[in-house]
Design an enzyme around this catalytic site. Structure first.
Site, PDB file in Angstrom:
ATOM      1  CG  HIS A 141     -37.149  68.597  11.744  1.00 34.10           C
ATOM      2  ND1 HIS A 141     -35.534  69.349  10.576  1.00 34.10           N
ATOM      3  CD2 HIS A 141     -35.512  67.709  11.547  1.00 34.10           C
ATOM      4  CE1 HIS A 141     -34.418  68.831  10.304  1.00 34.10           C
ATOM      5  NE2 HIS A 141     -34.887  67.906  10.602  1.00 34.10           N
ATOM      6  CE  LYS A 188      -9.975  76.590  18.045  1.00 35.02           C
ATOM      7  NZ  LYS A 188      -8.896  78.219  17.294  1.00 35.02           N
ATOM      8  NE  ARG A 195     -30.028  68.518  12.733  1.00 32.18           N
ATOM      9  CZ  ARG A 195     -30.590  67.566  11.958  1.00 32.18           C
ATOM     10  NH1 ARG A 195     -29.791  66.406  11.397  1.00 32.18           N
ATOM     11  NH2 ARG A 195     -31.708  67.179  11.200  1.00 32.18           N
ATOM     12  NE  ARG A 204     -32.387  60.938   6.265  1.00 31.40           N
ATOM     13  CZ  ARG A 204     -30.941  60.190   6.475  1.00 31.40           C
ATOM     14  NH1 ARG A 204     -31.297  59.499   4.582  1.00 31.40           N
ATOM     15  NH2 ARG A 204     -30.621  60.570   7.615  1.00 31.40           N
ATOM     16  CB  THR A 205     -31.264  68.409   7.716  1.00 30.03           C
ATOM     17  OG1 THR A 205     -32.199  67.476   7.833  1.00 30.03           O
ATOM     18  CG2 THR A 205     -31.875  69.521   8.030  1.00 30.03           C
TER      19      THR A 205
HETATM   20  C1  NCD Z   1     -34.286  63.780  11.973  1.00 28.24           C
HETATM   21  C2  NCD Z   1     -33.570  64.712  12.892  1.00 28.24           C
HETATM   22  O1  NCD Z   1     -32.307  64.923  12.790  1.00 28.24           O
HETATM   23  O2  NCD Z   1     -34.336  65.286  13.667  1.00 28.24           O
HETATM   24  N1  NCD Z   1     -33.860  63.266  10.982  1.00 28.24           N
HETATM   25  C3  NCD Z   1     -33.613  64.086  10.081  1.00 28.24           C
HETATM   26  O3  NCD Z   1     -32.958  65.187   9.419  1.00 28.24           O
HETATM   27  N2  NCD Z   1     -34.690  63.823   8.569  1.00 28.24           N
HETATM   28  C4  NCD Z   1     -34.758  62.611  12.655  1.00 28.24           C
HETATM   29  C5  NCD Z   1     -34.069  61.553  13.809  1.00 28.24           C
HETATM   30  O4  NCD Z   1     -32.889  61.746  13.636  1.00 28.24           O
HETATM   31  O5  NCD Z   1     -34.675  61.054  14.068  1.00 28.24           O
END
Ligand code: NCD
Length: 309
Positions: A136, A87, A108, A58-59
């Site tokens: 997040h 690397k 991320r 999703r993100t």
């Molecule tokens: C979450 C995350 O990556 O922290 N997912 C997200 O971004 N919607 C939640 C998770 O991974 O449990």
């Protein structure tokens, strides 16, 4: 120039209420424009780089869709294994490289603080799409937006955060973000997965009402919003400890018989076992609407931090 232009998005507690209101206002505007079939060109000529060193559906897709829906372009490193990090390249060097190619960067990373480190390395705006068990913030903005859309307002609500409150970055950020509003929190978790003490202490010092419990059933009875989370397997050192806790809370339709009318059920997704499929057609089951709301919020964020909104 808007207040967020050229700013990084690193933590949920960096936002003032007026900044949150601005983000939501722009998100709503874009959402309506898309619903009306308008083609937007706010980000025309701009390039977004998404750097994901941890899995995501999703993100990453919503950030990339957001950029494309605004007429911009996307260059992406989906997994560390396909980039030079595999690397041994440092995050610093990666950022100094990517800033030559992209106007805005979404990161991320498995380490807490990685987004702040990346932001310090580059003059481009960096958006934290999750730093390990840290924060997040873009998720909490879409969570806030979802509660407003589902309930009209966040004010006066009792919000239960349930599951892995120790490792869950979504709940760390959401607790911080909602604490500026008039909400009461219930933190429901197994004893081993409680909300970190520093967060609880900070919120209590601000006068926020917090009840901690191990009973999901008790929490359901008093909640307006029930925010379920996945037990974060990748953060456990001991697989046996994960196995012990992985099914601590499984929300089923029959458990919702004890809920207040109009309960809103949320989950950042992905779900593993935390919400049974029979909850999906419950009127208040908002998790797929919540995921969809990520698009408009991330459109707003991209346009704001690049100074295009
Ligand atoms: C979450 C995350 O990556 O922290 N997912 C997200 O971004 N919607 C939640 C998770 O991974 O449990």
């Amino acid at each position: 120039m808007n207040k967020l232009a050229h700013k990084d998005v690193l933590r949920a507690d960096q936002f003032s209420k007026s900044e949150i209101a601005l983000i939501v206002e722009i998100a709503r505007e874009y959402e309506q424009a898309l619903a009306a079939g308008r083609v937007l060109e706010v980000m025309k000529g701009q390039v977004l780089s998404t750097l994901f060193y941890e899995p995501s559906t999703r993100t990453r897709l919503s950030f990339e869709a957001a950029m494309l829906r605004l007429g911009g372009a996307v260059i992406s490193v989906a997994e560390a294994k396909s980039s030079s990090a595999a690397k041994g390249e440092s995050l610093y060097d990666t950022m100094k490289t990517v800033e030559g190619y992209a106007d805005v960067i979404v990161l991320r990373h498995p380490q807490i603080g990685a987004a702040a480190e990346a932001a310090a390395a580059t003059y481009r705006p960096v958006l934290n799409a999750g730093d390990g068990a840290g924060q997040h913030p873009t998720q909490s903005l879409l969570d806030y937006y979802t509660i407003e859309k589902e309930r009209g307002t966040v004010k006066g609500l009792t919000v239960t955060l349930a599951g892995d409150l120790k490792h869950g970055r979504t709940v760390h950020s959401l607790a911080e973000l909602l604490s500026s509003y008039d909400v009461r929190f219930v933190f429901a978790s197994p004893a081993a997965l409680r909300m970190p003490v520093d967060i609880v202490t900070r919120l209590k010092a601000r006068g926020v009402s917090i009840t901690e419990t191990e009973s999901l059933a008790d929490a359901i009875r008093t909640s307006d919003v029930l925010y379920m989370t996945r037990i974060q397997r990748e953060r456990f050192e001991d697989p046996a400890e994960y196995d012990r806790l992985k099914d601590a809370y499984v929300l089923t339709r029959s458990m919702l018989a004890g809920a207040q009318d109009g309960l809103t059920v949320m989950h950042p997704l992905p779900r593993v076992n935390e919400i049974a499929i029979d909850v999906d057609d419950y009127a208040g089951a908002a998790y797929f609407r919540q995921a969809a709301n990520g698009l408009a919020i991330r459109m707003a964020l991209l346009a704001l931090v690049t100074g295009r909104a």
